[in-house]
Design a protein around this motif. Structure first.
Motif, mmCIF file in Angstrom:
data_model
loop_
_atom_site.group_PDB
_atom_site.id
_atom_site.type_symbol
_atom_site.label_atom_id
_atom_site.label_comp_id
_atom_site.label_asym_id
_atom_site.label_seq_id
_atom_site.Cartn_x
_atom_site.Cartn_y
_atom_site.Cartn_z
ATOM 1 N N PHE A 22 4.069 -5.336 -7.538
ATOM 2 C CA PHE A 22 3.091 -5.859 -6.463
ATOM 3 C C PHE A 22 1.824 -6.319 -7.313
ATOM 4 N N HIS A 23 1.232 -5.695 -8.399
ATOM 5 C CA HIS A 23 0.184 -5.737 -8.915
ATOM 6 C C HIS A 23 0.120 -7.185 -9.619
ATOM 7 N N ASP A 24 1.346 -7.531 -10.369
ATOM 8 C CA ASP A 24 1.495 -8.760 -10.809
ATOM 9 C C ASP A 24 1.658 -10.010 -9.890
ATOM 10 N N GLY A 25 2.063 -9.829 -8.766
ATOM 11 C CA GLY A 25 2.193 -10.750 -7.759
ATOM 12 C C GLY A 25 3.775 -11.264 -7.685
ATOM 13 N N ARG A 26 4.591 -10.354 -8.342
ATOM 14 C CA ARG A 26 5.929 -10.905 -8.037
ATOM 15 C C ARG A 26 6.554 -10.408 -6.790
ATOM 16 N N GLN A 27 5.812 -9.700 -6.126
ATOM 17 C CA GLN A 27 6.107 -9.231 -4.675
ATOM 18 C C GLN A 27 5.093 -9.124 -3.793
ATOM 19 N N THR A 28 5.403 -8.573 -2.492
ATOM 20 C CA THR A 28 4.089 -8.059 -1.775
ATOM 21 C C THR A 28 4.688 -6.765 -1.208
ATOM 22 N N ASP A 47 -7.132 -1.644 -11.861
ATOM 23 C CA ASP A 47 -6.900 -3.326 -11.141
ATOM 24 C C ASP A 47 -7.552 -3.672 -9.940
ATOM 25 N N ALA A 48 -8.788 -4.124 -10.183
ATOM 26 C CA ALA A 48 -10.048 -4.015 -9.190
ATOM 27 C C ALA A 48 -9.468 -5.488 -8.302
ATOM 28 N N ASP A 49 -8.993 -6.346 -9.174
ATOM 29 C CA ASP A 49 -8.574 -7.654 -8.464
ATOM 30 C C ASP A 49 -7.469 -7.382 -7.207
ATOM 31 N N TYR A 50 -6.603 -6.599 -7.756
ATOM 32 C CA TYR A 50 -5.243 -6.355 -6.614
ATOM 33 C C TYR A 50 -5.956 -5.597 -5.488
ATOM 34 N N LEU A 51 -7.085 -4.616 -5.799
ATOM 35 C CA LEU A 51 -7.748 -3.888 -4.536
ATOM 36 C C LEU A 51 -8.308 -5.039 -3.530
ATOM 37 N N LEU A 52 -9.203 -5.743 -4.149
ATOM 38 C CA LEU A 52 -9.800 -6.604 -3.255
ATOM 39 C C LEU A 52 -8.830 -7.598 -2.637
ATOM 40 N N THR A 53 -7.908 -8.106 -3.335
ATOM 41 C CA THR A 53 -6.671 -9.029 -2.695
ATOM 42 C C THR A 53 -6.116 -8.269 -1.608
ATOM 43 N N THR A 54 -5.750 -6.924 -1.569
ATOM 44 C CA THR A 54 -5.303 -6.418 -0.437
ATOM 45 C C THR A 54 -5.933 -5.566 0.348
ATOM 46 N N TRP A 55 -7.383 -6.014 0.257
ATOM 47 C CA TRP A 55 -8.139 -5.353 1.478
ATOM 48 C C TRP A 55 -8.457 -6.442 2.590
ATOM 49 N N HIS A 56 -8.454 -6.164 3.562
ATOM 50 C CA HIS A 56 -8.630 -7.136 4.721
ATOM 51 C C HIS A 56 -10.020 -7.759 4.766
ATOM 52 N N PRO A 57 -9.959 -9.068 4.779
ATOM 53 C CA PRO A 57 -11.026 -9.848 4.480
ATOM 54 C C PRO A 57 -12.156 -9.357 5.640
ATOM 55 N N ASP A 58 -12.145 -8.848 6.722
ATOM 56 C CA ASP A 58 -12.994 -8.449 7.680
ATOM 57 C C ASP A 58 -13.798 -7.278 7.286
ATOM 58 N N THR A 59 -13.123 -6.352 6.328
ATOM 59 C CA THR A 59 -13.800 -4.928 5.792
ATOM 60 C C THR A 59 -13.995 -5.166 4.020
#
Length: 126
Positions: A22-28, A47-59
């Motif tokens: 999931f972290h490397d983008g192979r799957q969700t 992996d802060a980028d993954y945390l931000l990517t999987t955080w809902h845009p509204d929050t």
């Protein structure tokens, strides 16, 4: 972290085959619980980028700074509602254990997740 090591999320799989995919983008993550586990692992491997990517845009915060002195030491899933393969909302209650400043501590949270366009997102804590 070496790919052959067990995943920080606590499942008995190597990191690369578990949360690493999931972290490397192979799957969700297909369920809310697996997204929660992968987010815990993202804290563990910084992996802060993954945390931000999987955080809902509204929050989602604008940026996220992880404390490299904090060591995540274990995850206990306490329960969940919804969040399955055919659902679009769910919660996951967990305890995340960590060590910081020479002391052990625990974060207890009931997290809310939503799935949009086939992807799960962390929304907030209830």
């Amino acid at each position: 972290m070496r790919a052959a090591e067990h995943c920080p999320c606590g499942l008995p799989q190597p990191y690369a085959a578990c949360c690493g995919r999931f972290h490397d983008g192979r799957q969700t993550a297909p369920t809310a619980e697996l997204l929660m586990r992968s987010r815990y692992s993202a804290f563990a491997v910084a992996d802060a980028d993954y945390l931000l990517t999987t955080w809902h845009p509204d929050t989602r915060p604008k940026r996220l700074r992880l404390d490299d002195r904090q060591q995540w030491t274990g995850l206990d899933i306490l329960g969940s509602t919804g969040g399955g393969l055919l659902q679009n909302e769910g919660t996951v209650e967990f305890r995340a254990h960590y060590r910081a400043g020479g002391h052990d501590d625990t974060l207890h949270e009931n997290s809310r997740f939503v799935r949009e366009a086939g992807q799960w997102f962390y929304v907030d804590a209830l």
